[in-house]
Design an enzyme around this catalytic site. Sequence first.
Site, PDB file in Angstrom:
ATOM      1  N   LEU A  82       0.841  -1.205   0.000  1.00  0.00           N
ATOM      2  CA  LEU A  82       0.000   0.000   0.000  1.00  0.00           C
ATOM      3  C   LEU A  82       0.871   1.249   0.000  1.00  0.00           C
ATOM      4  CD1 LEU A  82      -2.858  -0.948   2.487  1.00  0.00           C
ATOM      5  CD2 LEU A  82      -2.945  -0.860   0.010  1.00  0.00           C
TER       6      LEU A  82
ATOM      7  N   GLY B  43      -7.627  -2.291  -2.887  1.00  0.00           N
ATOM      8  CA  GLY B  43      -8.854  -2.950  -3.323  1.00  0.00           C
ATOM      9  C   GLY B  43      -8.641  -4.370  -3.789  1.00  0.00           C
TER      10      GLY B  43
ATOM     11  N   LEU C   8     -11.419   0.037   4.239  1.00  0.00           N
ATOM     12  CA  LEU C   8     -10.715  -1.225   4.497  1.00  0.00           C
ATOM     13  C   LEU C   8      -9.195  -1.180   4.336  1.00  0.00           C
ATOM     14  CD1 LEU C   8     -11.151  -4.155   5.355  1.00  0.00           C
ATOM     15  CD2 LEU C   8     -11.173  -4.784   2.948  1.00  0.00           C
ATOM     16  N   ASP C   9      -8.687  -0.588   3.265  1.00  0.00           N
ATOM     17  CA  ASP C   9      -7.257  -0.715   2.984  1.00  0.00           C
ATOM     18  C   ASP C   9      -6.442   0.484   3.446  1.00  0.00           C
ATOM     19  OD1 ASP C   9      -7.830  -2.399  -0.122  1.00  0.00           O
ATOM     20  OD2 ASP C   9      -7.462  -3.204   1.863  1.00  0.00           O
ATOM     21  N   GLU C  10      -7.031   1.395   4.202  1.00  0.00           N
ATOM     22  CA  GLU C  10      -6.380   2.676   4.348  1.00  0.00           C
ATOM     23  C   GLU C  10      -6.126   3.110   5.788  1.00  0.00           C
ATOM     24  OE1 GLU C  10      -5.151   4.982   2.070  1.00  0.00           O
ATOM     25  OE2 GLU C  10      -5.147   3.202   0.833  1.00  0.00           O
TER      26      GLU C  10
END
Lengths: 288, 288, 288, 288
Positions: free
Chosen positions: D200, D205, D231-233
């Site tokens: 990341l 995603g 979710l990914d952050e």
Amino acid sequence: MSNTEDKSTHTLVVSAPDRSGLVAQVASAIASHGGTLVESHNHTDTQQSRIIKRNVIADAQTYAPAAIQQDFTETAAKLSLDWSLHNNGEPARLVILASHASHCLADILYRWKSGEFNCEIPCVISNHENLRSMVEWHGIPFHFVPVSKDNKQEAFAKIDDIIERHRATTIVLARYMQIFPAPLCAKYEGQLINIHHSFLPSFIGANPYQKAFDRGVKLIGATCHYVPTDLDEGPIIEQAVVRVDHSCDKDDLVRLGRDVERSVLSRGLRYHLERRVIIFGNRTVVFR
Amino acid sequence: MSNTEDKSTHTLVVSAPDRSGLVAQVASAIASHGGTLVESHNHTDTQQSRIIKRNVIADAQTYAPAAIQQDFTETAAKLSLDWSLHNNGEPARLVILASHASHCLADILYRWKSGEFNCEIPCVISNHENLRSMVEWHGIPFHFVPVSKDNKQEAFAKIDDIIERHRATTIVLARYMQIFPAPLCAKYEGQLINIHHSFLPSFIGANPYQKAFDRGVKLIGATCHYVPTDLDEGPIIEQAVVRVDHSCDKDDLVRLGRDVERSVLSRGLRYHLERRVIIFGNRTVVFR
Amino acid sequence: MSNTEDKSTHTLVVSAPDRSGLVAQVASAIASHGGTLVESHNHTDTQQSRIIKRNVIADAQTYAPAAIQQDFTETAAKLSLDWSLHNNGEPARLVILASHASHCLADILYRWKSGEFNCEIPCVISNHENLRSMVEWHGIPFHFVPVSKDNKQEAFAKIDDIIERHRATTIVLARYMQIFPAPLCAKYEGQLINIHHSFLPSFIGANPYQKAFDRGVKLIGATCHYVPTDLDEGPIIEQAVVRVDHSCDKDDLVRLGRDVERSVLSRGLRYHLERRVIIFGNRTVVFR
Amino acid sequence: MSNTEDKSTHTLVVSAPDRSGLVAQVASAIASHGGTLVESHNHTDTQQSRIIKRNVIADAQTYAPAAIQQDFTETAAKLSLDWSLHNNGEPARLVILASHASHCLADILYRWKSGEFNCEIPCVISNHENLRSMVEWHGIPFHFVPVSKDNKQEAFAKIDDIIERHRATTIVLARYMQIFPAPLCAKYEGQLINIHHSFLPSFIGANPYQKAFDRGVKLIGATCHYVPTDLDEGPIIEQAVVRVDHSCDKDDLVRLGRDVERSVLSRGLRYHLERRVIIFGNRTVVFR
């Protein structure tokens, strides 16, 4: 991991027998002068039951270096501390010795010019002439001191004289291919840094890349270390490796190794200059 | 770098004196049977003037393994080739020996279950009972063969018998803490793989992590190698290292080392099973 | 992974639709001229069903470059090959563009001087004067071409003229901080190499170190890539990362990043100069 | 970097506005109870002018956890400290959620069994049945909670109930392929850890390996982070990468990525469990 301290700071290094309250006492001594901790590292060596501390201290207005020096001398006596307090406004004086290969020397000079090292470089000494132009382009005096079988004692007397005359506080052997005499190693113990072109303790001594090739290892490395009497066997400051494979002949190992050597030496040298390295028997504490 | 070949392919490995036209002749022999090259690696060893080739061959309809075996035998005789042609539909038979430590064994079993290794595992042999449950959970028979000072000859005769009975083509010592007898090492030369818990040639022999701690190295490593008569000194297949520092005591080195050991062994084992490793004196060619 | 080919060799790169016999045909064409394969890499792209080959060919006495050029032209037409055959005795001509930062330029010049790159450097172009002395010390002409909002078209016309006049075959943007105009990018497609100071596709565009700091990543990186119309988004040649942590402020990221940038750019450039890189859509094959 | 603290120690984490004397005051508070510092990390965030401290404290006989808790509450109020004091004799309670993929879960269970994590694992929750046998073999209860488009609210209510019932203090999403509802993310903020299978902020995603393959990157990675609403952050705890090349198809990236994912997640989880991670806006301090 930060770099080249603000020149208005001091770096305090303390080593002492471990006991409750020591960190508080040292921190209190700093605070009582209005000092602020910019950076603070601690290590407890459980085997030898010692605390090792490194603090970078920013000065308050009320804080006078002379005062803290005096005050700390008293504190240290009371607490049985080994300690040093260094004014980062006074740069180290680095003398570099090189032979024919340029990669380590060039990397140090490049980083120094870029402001990565908080030091002066009063001169470079070599037993060859080929690097003179590069050194002088950086505005640094170059001393040619040839070394042969017959003039060793004389040559190293001359080298020692140059080192003394320039009041060097750190000496780096940047792929200097002559063995430093034991008395000089002893004289400059803890100030004399070497790069060995292998991952020690593998391939001690001459021709490590040939030995690495012959053994068929899959990684080659380099080791930055303090020089004791025995050339390759002092306290290790830094090491790194790079992957190689069957397609690499010995010349490829030499070429790939150059990159590792120069970065390991420059990194180890920076740790040393920033007083991040504390020698501890034949091992080192490195507060990165 | 791709993994576990399509089971309908063959892997051809060739080693021969270098000369113009050899690659063309081998490629022509493959093409004449309608074979297609899925993967192709070549290495020219300039010192010994040899060509080493590895080809993964996908079969055309007209291509019959028996035919190419026969054809290649003739070609090889004409061209003075060392060669092997392996049907990837016939998985290797892997026997694993372990002692008390589970990390290497667990990693191999895990990857095998995940389909990363093209092999069968007919059994695991150990001189301890503690890993039985883990092995049997994977549906693999577990043989307990205790080894003591007094029963060595008998124990290894039993081990050899188990290996033979299961028609093992590869034997892995996954932190097996017993020294394999020289006659067995000779018998299984090139099929017997060990993991040594140091970056060889550093710290050969027992207790490498203690030695690494005492020496104050800044990286620790592991080495996957073929076993010759001398336990730690065979051709190296794979190596890796991990960074450590003064905050690591010996137990930390052991813990961090486990991760390197298991990944180095599993990677080296995969290279071996996929016939990517060609032994070349005391060195290896590894076509990744 | 070997370096700077023997100047008496040729490098052949072939790209063609995959089919049985192709490798044999190419190898036969080489052998028919008495050529020997010094280095040989193959890749089969299964998605697009293409074979990519790179061969370094040592010449036999009977082998004349002109002859193989002619012969290969015929072979290639018959076999629908994309191909190039390069005489390694004719070095590439590298023009470097830099701005104010010196690290990438200095590293390329250093390696070039050390013989790591098989190329000539007819000149360096910069929009600043500060690097002139370093460049000229290497015996390389330095062109100062200032770029401002108002003179962009004129400035890049001048730059293009310098590039053409020096018959550059490769152009490197060594932290050149001006955006290359799209027509020039198109004109030098596949010859124009950039270093971006992040691990693409993370942190595209300006100020990647600030963005990396703000995002709190634990690794920072650099990317060497071919320049398409969109500055940061061409085929990637090489990438690497270095570990950072909370103790690093943005200036530390910049400093640590410099080391990654210069080594990634120099490595990618070497791969390109040795014709190890084959562009394949927006991806690359790199035969290391 | 040492592991799983002695269960007789306490871990103190302090965050406070920076000012001279703070470290001394905290250290004095510890010493006044006879506590000894086994491990001590400090970080000064210069942007926000805050000090972050982590101390592992060994107890003297005179030192009673209840007393120091009370005493520290008073000190903290006086000094405006955010602080926590954790008794390492009380292990964390870890609940793991997984889907079909086993590699991250298997690695956590393996390390837990090996004693690398100071925690209890009261249960594993999955929306598939395939991992039940592996979990139960470790003696850990397995809860099957199927999730579909239609039952999401109900399913996560059930999951939350299981988490609460088992008094989880840390929840790990070990490649759990369902999006956690925002209210649960908020409820477990700072306790909910995810592994994302990319470096990341690259490839946020779904399908990051396909995206990485399509982009032609030369390194792939994984990121362990706290879960915020998006979710990914969230704040990143740990990242690592592995080298790939043109010979890797997407399945190879998935396979190589598994090794990075599992080691990054396990490392990040260990840092969290040992209270080495302090969240600081969207960034983290990780005292390794």
